[in-house]
Design a protein around this motif. Structure first.
Motif, mmCIF file in Angstrom:
data_model
loop_
_atom_site.group_PDB
_atom_site.id
_atom_site.type_symbol
_atom_site.label_atom_id
_atom_site.label_comp_id
_atom_site.label_asym_id
_atom_site.label_seq_id
_atom_site.Cartn_x
_atom_site.Cartn_y
_atom_site.Cartn_z
ATOM 1 N N ARG A 91 0.847 -1.192 0.000
ATOM 2 C CA ARG A 91 0.000 0.000 0.000
ATOM 3 C C ARG A 91 0.883 1.244 0.000
ATOM 4 N NH1 ARG A 91 -4.826 -1.109 1.424
ATOM 5 N NH2 ARG A 91 -4.266 -2.787 2.798
ATOM 6 N N LEU A 92 0.490 2.269 -0.768
ATOM 7 C CA LEU A 92 1.243 3.510 -0.845
ATOM 8 C C LEU A 92 0.255 4.674 -0.827
ATOM 9 C CD1 LEU A 92 4.067 4.800 -1.300
ATOM 10 C CD2 LEU A 92 3.603 4.661 -3.748
ATOM 11 N N ALA A 93 0.466 5.641 0.062
ATOM 12 C CA ALA A 93 -0.404 6.814 0.156
ATOM 13 C C ALA A 93 0.410 8.054 -0.195
ATOM 14 C CB ALA A 93 -0.980 6.937 1.565
ATOM 15 N N PHE A 94 -0.218 8.965 -0.935
ATOM 16 C CA PHE A 94 0.438 10.216 -1.321
ATOM 17 C C PHE A 94 -0.630 11.255 -1.629
ATOM 18 C CE2 PHE A 94 0.051 7.417 -4.943
ATOM 19 C CZ PHE A 94 -0.511 8.215 -5.930
ATOM 20 N N THR A 95 -0.198 12.495 -1.838
ATOM 21 C CA THR A 95 -1.102 13.600 -2.137
ATOM 22 C C THR A 95 -0.762 14.164 -3.508
ATOM 23 O OG1 THR A 95 -1.181 14.144 0.213
ATOM 24 C CG2 THR A 95 -1.983 15.807 -1.296
ATOM 25 N N LEU A 96 -1.803 14.472 -4.287
ATOM 26 C CA LEU A 96 -1.617 15.115 -5.588
ATOM 27 C C LEU A 96 -2.288 16.480 -5.568
ATOM 28 C CD1 LEU A 96 -2.378 12.257 -8.163
ATOM 29 C CD2 LEU A 96 -0.157 13.212 -7.564
ATOM 30 N N PRO A 97 -1.690 17.485 -6.226
ATOM 31 C CA PRO A 97 -2.276 18.830 -6.226
ATOM 32 C C PRO A 97 -3.341 19.015 -7.315
ATOM 33 C CG PRO A 97 -0.151 18.887 -7.308
ATOM 34 C CD PRO A 97 -0.369 17.474 -6.838
ATOM 35 N N VAL A 98 -4.219 18.045 -7.467
ATOM 36 C CA VAL A 98 -5.305 18.117 -8.451
ATOM 37 C C VAL A 98 -6.603 17.729 -7.759
ATOM 38 C CG1 VAL A 98 -3.790 17.612 -10.418
ATOM 39 C CG2 VAL A 98 -4.926 15.732 -9.240
#
Length: 189
Positions: A91-98
């Motif tokens: 599992r991988l969590a991240f944030t995108l600026p969209v």
């Protein structure tokens, strides 16, 4: 050594119930078809235990081989061999600026491009969820993407697991797929 013990432990937890199930199936099939010879009860128990032992050891050795292959592939990919990095599912969590809708469209495009036989099997924009199936190295893997609104744009979680949930190892293919989708979506890892 610690990672080999992790592999051995998962292999043992995998082999014991499957060895028992396989033994029950073999003995039951022999009894139903009349292929089991007439034996005294004590001798029948001995034979059943022998069959159970052989099947369990076979499953254990096969699972150990898959586990070692999993660790070797992860090491070749430059992954630090820690329990968190080597555990299936990945599992991988991240944030995108969209916005979330755009992040989900990016996820759909990335999932479709995993391999030529990758298929998006569920696309639910209202729930911010996507599910895809692909078959790297003859393994059926399921990729899920969950997108939610975040003050910085979209909070994205990408996960992969074997399609057959009880499979203990995936030879690093799930981790590679998750990271590839994240990079294609624009995440900086």
């Amino acid at each position: 050594m610690r990672m080999f013990l992790l592999v051995a432990g998962r292999s043992l937890l995998y082999a014991l119930p499957y060895g028992l199930i396989a033994t029950v199936l073999v003995v039951t099939q022999m009894e139903w078809t009349g292929q089991a010879p007439e034996r005294e009860t004590a001798e029948a128990v001995e034979v059943t235990l022998l069959v159970a032992g052989i099947l369990t050891v076979g499953i254990l050795l096969g699972s150990l081989c898959l586990g070692v292959e999993h660790l070797v592939k992860l090491r070749k990919a430059g992954v630090p061999l820690t329990p968190a990095e080597a555990t299936v599912p990945y599992r991988l969590a991240f944030t995108l600026p969209v916005p979330p809708e755009e992040a989900l469209r990016l996820a759909r495009g990335a999932a479709r491009n995993l391999e030529e036989d990758a298929k998006v099997v569920a696309y639910e924009p209202a729930e911010g969820r996507l599910k895809a199936v692909w078959h790297p190295a003859h393994r059926d893997l399921v990729l899920t993407v969950q997108v939610a609104a975040d003050p910085a744009g979209s909070a994205v979680t990408v996960a992969s697991r074997p399609r057959f949930r009880l499979t203990p190892f995936d030879a690093g293919q799930g981790r590679a797929g998750v990271r590839e989708v994240a990079v294609r979506m624009g995440a900086s890892l």
